[in-house]
Scaffold this motif. Structure first.
Motif, mmCIF file in Angstrom:
data_model
loop_
_atom_site.group_PDB
_atom_site.id
_atom_site.type_symbol
_atom_site.label_atom_id
_atom_site.label_comp_id
_atom_site.label_asym_id
_atom_site.label_seq_id
_atom_site.Cartn_x
_atom_site.Cartn_y
_atom_site.Cartn_z
ATOM 1 N N LEU A 106 56.293 33.883 42.643
ATOM 2 C CA LEU A 106 57.028 33.235 41.562
ATOM 3 C C LEU A 106 58.529 33.388 41.749
ATOM 4 O O LEU A 106 59.304 32.434 41.558
ATOM 5 C CB LEU A 106 56.591 33.844 40.223
ATOM 6 N N ARG A 107 58.972 34.585 42.151
ATOM 7 C CA ARG A 107 60.403 34.831 42.324
ATOM 8 C C ARG A 107 60.960 34.153 43.569
ATOM 9 O O ARG A 107 62.099 33.640 43.561
ATOM 10 C CB ARG A 107 60.645 36.342 42.421
ATOM 11 N N ARG A 108 60.161 34.142 44.643
ATOM 12 C CA ARG A 108 60.682 33.654 45.922
ATOM 13 C C ARG A 108 60.415 32.155 46.156
ATOM 14 O O ARG A 108 61.178 31.515 46.881
ATOM 15 C CB ARG A 108 60.064 34.451 47.073
ATOM 16 N N THR A 109 59.340 31.617 45.583
ATOM 17 C CA THR A 109 58.971 30.218 45.869
ATOM 18 C C THR A 109 58.798 29.379 44.623
ATOM 19 O O THR A 109 58.482 28.185 44.722
ATOM 20 C CB THR A 109 57.645 30.174 46.662
ATOM 21 N N ASN A 110 58.926 29.989 43.443
ATOM 22 C CA ASN A 110 58.772 29.289 42.160
ATOM 23 C C ASN A 110 57.368 28.714 41.958
ATOM 24 O O ASN A 110 57.188 27.754 41.209
ATOM 25 C CB ASN A 110 59.806 28.158 42.026
ATOM 26 N N ARG A 111 56.399 29.259 42.627
ATOM 27 C CA ARG A 111 55.014 28.832 42.421
ATOM 28 C C ARG A 111 54.342 29.798 41.446
ATOM 29 O O ARG A 111 54.282 30.996 41.694
ATOM 30 C CB ARG A 111 54.254 28.815 43.755
ATOM 31 N N ARG A 112 53.809 29.241 40.362
ATOM 32 C CA ARG A 112 53.224 30.086 39.318
ATOM 33 C C ARG A 112 51.833 30.598 39.704
ATOM 34 O O ARG A 112 51.454 31.710 39.338
ATOM 35 C CB ARG A 112 53.122 29.315 37.998
ATOM 36 N N VAL A 113 51.062 29.774 40.393
ATOM 37 C CA VAL A 113 49.683 30.136 40.716
ATOM 38 C C VAL A 113 49.441 29.944 42.195
ATOM 39 O O VAL A 113 49.807 28.900 42.757
ATOM 40 C CB VAL A 113 48.670 29.295 39.904
ATOM 41 N N ASN A 114 48.822 30.959 42.795
ATOM 42 C CA ASN A 114 48.348 30.847 44.171
ATOM 43 C C ASN A 114 46.831 30.977 44.136
ATOM 44 O O ASN A 114 46.289 31.986 43.658
ATOM 45 C CB ASN A 114 48.958 31.936 45.059
ATOM 46 N N LEU A 115 46.140 29.943 44.595
ATOM 47 C CA LEU A 115 44.681 29.918 44.484
ATOM 48 C C LEU A 115 44.038 31.107 45.194
ATOM 49 O O LEU A 115 43.079 31.709 44.690
ATOM 50 C CB LEU A 115 44.145 28.603 45.059
ATOM 51 N N GLY A 116 44.573 31.467 46.341
ATOM 52 C CA GLY A 116 44.000 32.592 47.079
ATOM 53 C C GLY A 116 44.125 33.898 46.311
ATOM 54 O O GLY A 116 43.166 34.688 46.230
ATOM 55 N N LEU A 117 45.316 34.131 45.740
ATOM 56 C CA LEU A 117 45.503 35.339 44.941
ATOM 57 C C LEU A 117 44.624 35.328 43.699
ATOM 58 O O LEU A 117 44.056 36.356 43.310
ATOM 59 C CB LEU A 117 46.976 35.470 44.543
ATOM 60 N N ALA A 118 44.497 34.163 43.080
ATOM 61 C CA ALA A 118 43.672 34.059 41.868
ATOM 62 C C ALA A 118 42.202 34.324 42.186
ATOM 63 O O ALA A 118 41.520 35.062 41.466
ATOM 64 C CB ALA A 118 43.842 32.677 41.239
ATOM 65 N N VAL A 119 41.724 33.733 43.271
ATOM 66 C CA VAL A 119 40.315 33.954 43.656
ATOM 67 C C VAL A 119 40.096 35.409 44.062
ATOM 68 O O VAL A 119 39.090 36.026 43.690
ATOM 69 C CB VAL A 119 39.925 33.004 44.797
ATOM 70 N N GLY A 120 41.026 35.971 44.812
ATOM 71 C CA GLY A 120 40.892 37.373 45.220
ATOM 72 C C GLY A 120 40.876 38.315 44.038
ATOM 73 O O GLY A 120 40.053 39.245 43.976
ATOM 74 N N ALA A 121 41.789 38.081 43.073
ATOM 75 C CA ALA A 121 41.817 38.919 41.875
ATOM 76 C C ALA A 121 40.537 38.748 41.061
ATOM 77 O O ALA A 121 39.986 39.721 40.534
ATOM 78 C CB ALA A 121 43.041 38.572 41.028
ATOM 79 N N GLY A 122 40.064 37.488 40.969
ATOM 80 C CA GLY A 122 38.828 37.252 40.215
ATOM 81 C C GLY A 122 37.633 37.945 40.845
ATOM 82 O O GLY A 122 36.815 38.559 40.145
ATOM 83 N N ALA A 123 37.515 37.850 42.181
ATOM 84 C CA ALA A 123 36.399 38.516 42.870
ATOM 85 C C ALA A 123 36.474 40.026 42.702
ATOM 86 O O ALA A 123 35.454 40.705 42.516
ATOM 87 C CB ALA A 123 36.413 38.147 44.351
ATOM 88 N N THR A 124 37.692 40.544 42.757
ATOM 89 C CA THR A 124 37.866 41.994 42.576
ATOM 90 C C THR A 124 37.487 42.420 41.162
ATOM 91 O O THR A 124 36.840 43.455 40.966
ATOM 92 C CB THR A 124 39.319 42.389 42.863
ATOM 93 N N ALA A 125 37.887 41.614 40.178
ATOM 94 C CA ALA A 125 37.542 41.925 38.788
ATOM 95 C C ALA A 125 36.030 41.888 38.587
ATOM 96 O O ALA A 125 35.464 42.746 37.892
ATOM 97 C CB ALA A 125 38.229 40.941 37.847
ATOM 98 N N VAL A 126 35.376 40.892 39.193
ATOM 99 C CA VAL A 126 33.913 40.817 39.093
ATOM 100 C C VAL A 126 33.264 42.045 39.719
ATOM 101 O O VAL A 126 32.318 42.635 39.172
ATOM 102 C CB VAL A 126 33.393 39.528 39.762
ATOM 103 N N ALA A 127 33.779 42.457 40.884
ATOM 104 C CA ALA A 127 33.247 43.651 41.550
ATOM 105 C C ALA A 127 33.430 44.889 40.673
ATOM 106 O O ALA A 127 32.536 45.736 40.572
ATOM 107 C CB ALA A 127 33.926 43.842 42.898
ATOM 108 N N LEU A 128 34.599 44.992 40.036
ATOM 109 C CA LEU A 128 34.866 46.138 39.167
ATOM 110 C C LEU A 128 33.919 46.164 37.977
ATOM 111 O O LEU A 128 33.340 47.209 37.648
ATOM 112 C CB LEU A 128 36.322 46.088 38.696
ATOM 113 N N LEU A 129 33.740 45.022 37.339
ATOM 114 C CA LEU A 129 32.831 44.950 36.185
ATOM 115 C C LEU A 129 31.391 45.226 36.606
ATOM 116 O O LEU A 129 30.646 45.908 35.894
ATOM 117 C CB LEU A 129 32.948 43.579 35.526
ATOM 118 N N TRP A 130 30.983 44.692 37.755
ATOM 119 C CA TRP A 130 29.624 44.914 38.255
ATOM 120 C C TRP A 130 29.393 46.398 38.507
ATOM 121 O O TRP A 130 28.374 46.955 38.105
ATOM 122 C CB TRP A 130 29.437 44.105 39.535
#
Length: 424
Positions: free
Chosen positions: A221-245
């Protein structure tokens, strides 16, 4: 003060990395490397810790719980042998094959249980206990046989030998068997705790992955002004699912184990203690007739053991349970034995103590012991079912969390690599 100067190549290399880290591609690359490494490390650690829990479940079912049960069986068998020896002595002369058979069967059960309860024993304390029991048991049987031989010939000295044998049993064999039983139960408790405990190392690593993903989003966000990165979002989501599981599976496993004060393990342990108390009281009941003297001390011990037994069963099985009623029936039969003895009716007291009639103390105790045994088997089955269910809740978690976190690493690489290429 002596200063150590780094070689020029190392100083220049360090400066180059610092300059690179301050650039946008350097920051994105650092986020990618750190996040991917954390994902791989968290996935491997999760698989290792959760697989260890599943393996511990197998250990409990195949080794720890059977050893705890065998140790309990050892104590009961030793105590039953002592009570059977006293019963055989009270029968006078040549005892019946049934009475003799009970004694021999109890000794055989004790020997088998000792062998099973000490299988694979590696710690010094267990080896010491086993060695002591193994040394005392032949001495005990020798004293009993000497008492039996003298009793068959009508020599009064037989009671002294039997009393000496019982002292050896009460002061050495049974305390050591009880120590072994407690050690085995402690081992069972520890294994159950390990199965149901949260794997904090993995949890911390997963949280670090999420923090790393959050830091990567901030950098982009600071360096490229992109709010969402699909790879980061998917990685965080998979990690959250693993944590909850991971948390859910471990919590379900801990619930299935039910190791609380009213759980199957506590009930199993309490019923084990109940059988021990019952056997101790039965020994008190028979030995007081062999001494043929003042029974005050024996009666005090008998009341102490039966009171503790009644209180324990009222808590575990309920005051109106068949086992609790069995204790009342047995103590009522003992009261008749004591009344006969105090009335100088020794044959009547002996008949009440070891008789085969339905109202005798022997038969009432046998019924109580069978009830305790049945309850113990039921609780043991429930305990093992709980351990098995705990393992089932964790079975898919090692592979599942590993796949999720390796997938998260792949998603991070896929998502961050195009951003990095923009600056290359």
């Amino acid at each position: 003060m002596l200063k150590i100067r780094l070689p020029a190549t190392m100083r220049s290399g360090g400066a180059w990395f610092r300059r690179l880290a301050r650039t946008t591609p350097g920051a994105i690359g650092a986020v990618a490397v750190i996040s991917v490494v954390l994902c791989l490390l968290a996935g491997s650690t999760s698989a290792d810790q959760l697989s260890g829990k599943v393996a511990r479940r197998d250990t409990v079912l195949e080794r720890t719980e059977p050893l705890a049960y065998a140790a309990q069986t050892l104590y009961v068998a030793l105590s039953a042998a002592d009570a059977s020896a006293a019963t055989a002595f009270l029968s006078g002369g040549i005892e019946s094959p049934q009475v003799r058979g009970k004694y021999q069967q109890a000794l055989a059960a004790a020997a088998a249980a000792l062998s099973e309860a000490t299988t694979g024993a590696a710690d010094q304390q267990t080896r010491t206990i086993v060695a002591k029991i193994a040394a005392d048991l032949p001495a005990y049987t020798g004293l009993v046989e000497t008492a039996r031989a003298n009793n068959r010939q009508g020599f009064p000295v037989g009671s002294s030998y039997l009393h000496e044998a019982s002292l050896l049993m009460q002061n050495s064999l049974l305390p050591n068997a009880e120590r072994l039983s407690k050690d085995r139960m402690a081992g069972l408790r520890q294994d159950q705790h390990d199965i149901g405990a949260l794997p904090w190392t993995t949890i911390v690593l997963l949280l670090l992955v999420l923090i790393s993903c959050g830091a990567g989003t901030f950098v982009l966000l600071r360096r490229t002004n992109r709010r969402v990165n699909l790879g980061l979002a998917v990685g965080a989501g998979a990690t959250a699912v693993a944590l909850l599981w991971l948390i859910a599976a471990t919590t379900i496993a801990a619930t299935a184990l039910d190791t609380g004060k009213s759980g199957a393990t506590s009930r199993f342990e309490a019923l084990t203690q109940a059988r021990i108390l019952a056997q101790q009281a039965r020994t008190d009941e028979t030995l007081e007739l062999i001494t043929r003297g003042d029974i005050t001390a024996s009666e005090t011990d008998y009341r102490k053991h039966t009171t503790e037994l009644a209180d324990l069963l009222a808590t575990v099985t309920g005051p109106d349970s068949a086992a609790s009623r069995g204790v009342l029936s047995w103590t009522a039969g003992h009261a008749k034995q004591r009344e006969a003895y105090e009335a100088a009716n020794y044959p009547g007291a002996v008949a009440q103590a070891i008789g085969t009639g339905s109202e005798s103390s022997a038969m009432r105790f046998a019924q109580l012991d069978q009830l305790l045994h049945d309850n113990l088997i039921e609780e043991r089955s429930e305990l093992r079912d709980g351990v098995d269910s705990a393992g089932a809740a964790l079975t898919l978690a090692p592979a599942g969390t590993l796949v999720l976190l390796f997938g998260a690493a792949a998603a991070l690489i896929t998502g961050l690599w195009p951003r990095l290429k923009e600056f290359l």
